[in-house]
Write a protein that holds these residues in place. Structure first.
Motif, PDB file in Angstrom:
ATOM      1  N   GLY A 394       0.822  -1.189   0.000  1.00 39.61           N
ATOM      2  CA  GLY A 394       0.000   0.000   0.000  1.00 39.61           C
ATOM      3  C   GLY A 394       0.867   1.254   0.000  1.00 39.61           C
ATOM      4  N   GLY A 395       0.325   2.333  -0.485  1.00 45.56           N
ATOM      5  CA  GLY A 395       1.068   3.591  -0.477  1.00 45.56           C
ATOM      6  C   GLY A 395       2.053   3.700  -1.619  1.00 45.56           C
ATOM      7  N   ASP A 396       3.136   4.443  -1.393  1.00 43.96           N
ATOM      8  CA  ASP A 396       4.130   4.686  -2.431  1.00 43.96           C
ATOM      9  C   ASP A 396       4.936   3.432  -2.734  1.00 43.96           C
ATOM     10  N   GLU A 397       5.452   3.361  -3.959  1.00 43.09           N
ATOM     11  CA  GLU A 397       6.265   2.222  -4.376  1.00 43.09           C
ATOM     12  C   GLU A 397       7.591   2.225  -3.621  1.00 43.09           C
ATOM     13  N   PRO A 398       7.952   1.123  -2.953  1.00 44.13           N
ATOM     14  CA  PRO A 398       9.225   1.082  -2.222  1.00 44.13           C
ATOM     15  C   PRO A 398      10.419   1.029  -3.179  1.00 44.13           C
ATOM     16  N   TRP A 399      11.593   1.345  -2.674  1.00 43.61           N
ATOM     17  CA  TRP A 399      12.782   1.451  -3.516  1.00 43.61           C
ATOM     18  C   TRP A 399      13.146   0.138  -4.186  1.00 43.61           C
ATOM     19  N   ASN A 400      12.934  -0.989  -3.488  1.00 35.20           N
ATOM     20  CA  ASN A 400      13.347  -2.274  -4.067  1.00 35.20           C
ATOM     21  C   ASN A 400      12.489  -2.640  -5.279  1.00 35.20           C
ATOM     22  N   LEU A 401      11.185  -2.325  -5.234  1.00 39.54           N
ATOM     23  CA  LEU A 401      10.341  -2.592  -6.397  1.00 39.54           C
ATOM     24  C   LEU A 401      10.686  -1.659  -7.546  1.00 39.54           C
ATOM     25  N   ALA A 402      11.015  -0.409  -7.217  1.00 41.03           N
ATOM     26  CA  ALA A 402      11.403   0.546  -8.258  1.00 41.03           C
ATOM     27  C   ALA A 402      12.649   0.058  -8.993  1.00 41.03           C
ATOM     28  N   GLU A 403      13.605  -0.484  -8.245  1.00 41.81           N
ATOM     29  CA  GLU A 403      14.827  -1.013  -8.860  1.00 41.81           C
ATOM     30  C   GLU A 403      14.519  -2.209  -9.758  1.00 41.81           C
ATOM     31  N   GLN A 404      13.649  -3.099  -9.295  1.00 40.64           N
ATOM     32  CA  GLN A 404      13.300  -4.274 -10.091  1.00 40.64           C
ATOM     33  C   GLN A 404      12.558  -3.878 -11.358  1.00 40.64           C
ATOM     34  N   ARG A 405      11.664  -2.911 -11.242  1.00 46.49           N
ATOM     35  CA  ARG A 405      10.916  -2.451 -12.413  1.00 46.49           C
ATOM     36  C   ARG A 405      11.854  -1.838 -13.448  1.00 46.49           C
ATOM     37  N   GLU A 406      12.807  -1.041 -12.990  1.00 44.63           N
ATOM     38  CA  GLU A 406      13.763  -0.424 -13.907  1.00 44.63           C
ATOM     39  C   GLU A 406      14.662  -1.470 -14.566  1.00 44.63           C
ATOM     40  N   GLU A 407      15.038  -2.505 -13.786  1.00 44.71           N
ATOM     41  CA  GLU A 407      15.866  -3.566 -14.355  1.00 44.71           C
ATOM     42  C   GLU A 407      15.115  -4.324 -15.445  1.00 44.71           C
ATOM     43  N   LEU A 408      13.832  -4.623 -15.212  1.00 41.98           N
ATOM     44  CA  LEU A 408      13.036  -5.307 -16.221  1.00 41.98           C
ATOM     45  C   LEU A 408      12.891  -4.437 -17.473  1.00 41.98           C
ATOM     46  N   SER A 409      12.732  -3.143 -17.292  1.00 41.08           N
ATOM     47  CA  SER A 409      12.634  -2.245 -18.440  1.00 41.08           C
ATOM     48  C   SER A 409      13.891  -2.312 -19.299  1.00 41.08           C
ATOM     49  N   ARG A 410      15.058  -2.342 -18.654  1.00 40.31           N
ATOM     50  CA  ARG A 410      16.323  -2.438 -19.396  1.00 40.31           C
ATOM     51  C   ARG A 410      16.407  -3.753 -20.161  1.00 40.31           C
ATOM     52  N   LEU A 411      15.981  -4.839 -19.525  1.00 37.86           N
ATOM     53  CA  LEU A 411      16.031  -6.147 -20.184  1.00 37.86           C
ATOM     54  C   LEU A 411      15.093  -6.194 -21.382  1.00 37.86           C
ATOM     55  N   LEU A 412      13.929  -5.589 -21.243  1.00 36.17           N
ATOM     56  CA  LEU A 412      12.982  -5.580 -22.352  1.00 36.17           C
ATOM     57  C   LEU A 412      13.512  -4.747 -23.515  1.00 36.17           C
ATOM     58  N   ARG A 413      14.129  -3.620 -23.207  1.00 38.70           N
ATOM     59  CA  ARG A 413      14.690  -2.795 -24.270  1.00 38.70           C
ATOM     60  C   ARG A 413      15.825  -3.520 -24.996  1.00 38.70           C
ATOM     61  N   LYS A 414      16.593  -4.314 -24.233  1.00 36.44           N
ATOM     62  CA  LYS A 414      17.768  -4.956 -24.809  1.00 36.44           C
ATOM     63  C   LYS A 414      17.425  -6.235 -25.544  1.00 36.44           C
ATOM     64  N   TYR A 415      16.527  -7.054 -24.967  1.00 34.12           N
ATOM     65  CA  TYR A 415      16.277  -8.379 -25.534  1.00 34.12           C
ATOM     66  C   TYR A 415      14.850  -8.571 -26.048  1.00 34.12           C
ATOM     67  N   GLY A 416      13.973  -7.633 -25.791  1.00 34.82           N
ATOM     68  CA  GLY A 416      12.565  -7.838 -26.104  1.00 34.82           C
ATOM     69  C   GLY A 416      12.279  -8.125 -27.559  1.00 34.82           C
ATOM     70  N   ALA A 417      12.989  -7.448 -28.484  1.00 37.65           N
ATOM     71  CA  ALA A 417      12.705  -7.624 -29.904  1.00 37.65           C
ATOM     72  C   ALA A 417      13.086  -9.012 -30.398  1.00 37.65           C
ATOM     73  N   ASP A 418      14.094  -9.625 -29.795  1.00 34.27           N
ATOM     74  CA  ASP A 418      14.561 -10.940 -30.247  1.00 34.27           C
ATOM     75  C   ASP A 418      13.994 -12.098 -29.421  1.00 34.27           C
ATOM     76  N   TRP A 419      13.491 -11.787 -28.277  1.00 34.28           N
ATOM     77  CA  TRP A 419      12.996 -12.841 -27.390  1.00 34.28           C
ATOM     78  C   TRP A 419      11.504 -13.037 -27.659  1.00 34.28           C
ATOM     79  N   LYS A 420      11.164 -14.077 -28.390  1.00 27.74           N
ATOM     80  CA  LYS A 420       9.806 -14.271 -28.895  1.00 27.74           C
ATOM     81  C   LYS A 420       8.727 -14.228 -27.818  1.00 27.74           C
ATOM     82  N   PRO A 421       8.921 -14.867 -26.677  1.00 32.30           N
ATOM     83  CA  PRO A 421       7.833 -14.826 -25.686  1.00 32.30           C
ATOM     84  C   PRO A 421       7.468 -13.427 -25.229  1.00 32.30           C
TER      85      PRO A 421
END
Length: 439
Positions: A394-421
């Motif tokens: 509840g409430g604001d997003e904690p720092w650890n989730l923010a870090e995980q979300r940003e990491e997933l964004s980087r992975l999607l930008r880097k591998y998303g176009a080639d990774w079929k799933p």
């Protein structure tokens, strides 16, 4: 003689005087155990080889045993019980095949354990708190959880309102139905259930009315969590009903290698709680045993243990091939000789409550209904990937989730176009979730 020697001698003389005044058979203050001059060991198996009996109402062909007391069920209730028992394998067969086609990632069936699951569900109050292991979908279905909702959870689609696609398939949870979300970690639900039972006991509105019921297999009973939960529920104590499904195997480990004593029921006496062993393939026996166990649990405010003896006909999960560790013929024999669904059907037919024509029609109807539901549910959209990080705290997003979300964004930008799933997810993100990828 120094002071210590005089002290020990004085204590010894006092002890001898006290002992001479004590009765021949007294007891220790901490155990109330009487003294005996006879050297005798004891075990869970009696000296004559006898073991803990198994409560049964119906024999293998659905005929009540002589002297057996049948639970109070009428034709309407019996038909409902039987239809729910038929519903389980109908869903399981379809969803197991769906997993083999790669449409869901995982599945676990309840083949062979229908009587234990449905019988327990019927005997519990609808607002008793249930903590399942992973074969208790039937408890939810009995309480009104829809087939649509069950399939939605397995697919993790937009109708999966409780877990929002963030749980493995068959890891159900429903606050509305008093069903706590299932965890893959083995046996953690057992001490948690004892805590839930204690919370019920402290609630004046629920004390003496409800209990916490926890399901687990005989393999889970080998975990330390089992003993922690039993100790808590017996000493605090708390109204916790322990339902052990002894289905013969802990994945590939047979029950004969899980324990040396007389099953799981033998452990109940060690914790000083009421215990019964029941034929888990006899739904009437299960209803009778769980009903009485629940009454003792709620009225006494203390843990009660039920060991349901059954057999896991299906594989442990879709990640398992049970024929690697047990003969195929053994499984086929169990399907025919000790089938809980057949046994209850024969009981109903003997009473004129059911017929072979109705049986065939009901099975066909259930297949059609399940298939219709499946065709609708499989076309539904999945939850947005960004929701993986929402609604966790509840409430604001904690720092650890923010870090995980940003990491997933980087992975999607880097591998998303080639990774079929991920292609479909990327397209979805280019709409409402575009900001997450472009960040």
């Amino acid at each position: 003689m120094n002071v210590w020697n005089r002290t020990f001698i004085a204590i010894g003389c006092h002890s001898r005087r006290f002992a001479s005044q004590a009765p021949a058979y007294g007891h220790l203050p901490s155990s109330q155990s009487p003294f005996t001059p006879k050297l005798k060991f004891f075990n869970s198996v009696n000296s004559d080889g006898s073991k803990i009996p198994t409560y049964r109402v119906l024999d293998g062909i659905g005929i009540p045993l002589e002297g057996a007391e049948l639970p109070k069920i009428d034709e309407e209730l019996a038909r409902k019980l039987y239809e729910k028992m038929l519903l389980l394998p109908t869903i399981d067969t379809l969803m197991n095949n769906v997993q083999r086609q790669g449409k869901i990632s995982f599945y676990m069936t309840s083949h062979g354990e229908e009587a234990t699951i449905i019988g327990s569900a019927m005997a519990l109050a609808p607002d008793d708190e249930v903590l399942g292991q992973y074969r208790e979908m039937g408890v939810l279905l009995w309480r009104g959880f829809s087939v649509d909702a069950a399939m939605a959870q397995c697919f993790g689609n937009e109708e999966d309102a409780a877990t929002k696609g963030r749980q493995m398939p068959v890891h159900f949870g429903s606050p509305k139905h008093h069903f706590h979300t299932i965890s893959s970690t083995l046996a953690t639900q057992i001490p948690q259930a004892a805590g839930v039972g204690y919370a019920i006991k402290r609630d004046p509105k629920r004390r003496g009315k409800n209990c916490a019921a926890v399901f687990f297999g005989e393999g889970a009973a080998s975990e330390g969590d089992f003993h922690a939960g039993m100790l808590l529920a017996s000493t605090i104590p708390s109204p916790t009903l322990f339902i052990a499904r002894n289905n013969g195997f802990a994945i590939s480990t047979p029950s004969s290698e899980q324990y040396y004593g007389d099953g799981i029921a033998a452990r109940g006496a060690g914790y000083g709680i009421d215990t019964i062993r029941v034929d888990g393939n006899d739904i009437l026996a299960v209803i009778g045993a769980i009903s009485e166990a629940r009454r003792r649990c709620v009225e006494g405010g203390r843990g009660v243990l039920v060991e349901a003896m059954t057999y896991r006909v299906g594989h442990h999960s879709t990640s398992d091939d049970s024929f690697a560790y047990r003969p195929r013929q053994e499984v086929e024999d169990r399907k025919n000789v000790d089938n809980p669904i057949v046994r209850f059907r024969l009981f109903m037919e003997n009473r004129g409550w059911w017929s072979k024509e109705e049986d065939e029609a009901t099975k066909e109807r259930l297949k059609q209904e399940i298939m219709t539901t499946f065709k609708r549910v499989e076309r539904l959209k999945r939850h947005e990937l960004k929701q993986l990080f929402e609604d966790v705290y509840g409430g604001d997003e904690p720092w650890n989730l923010a870090e995980q979300r940003e990491e997933l964004s980087r992975l999607l930008r880097k591998y998303g176009a080639d990774w079929k799933p991920w292609r479909q997810e990327l397209d979805r993100f280019r709409g409402e979730g575009k900001e997450m990828i472009d960040k």
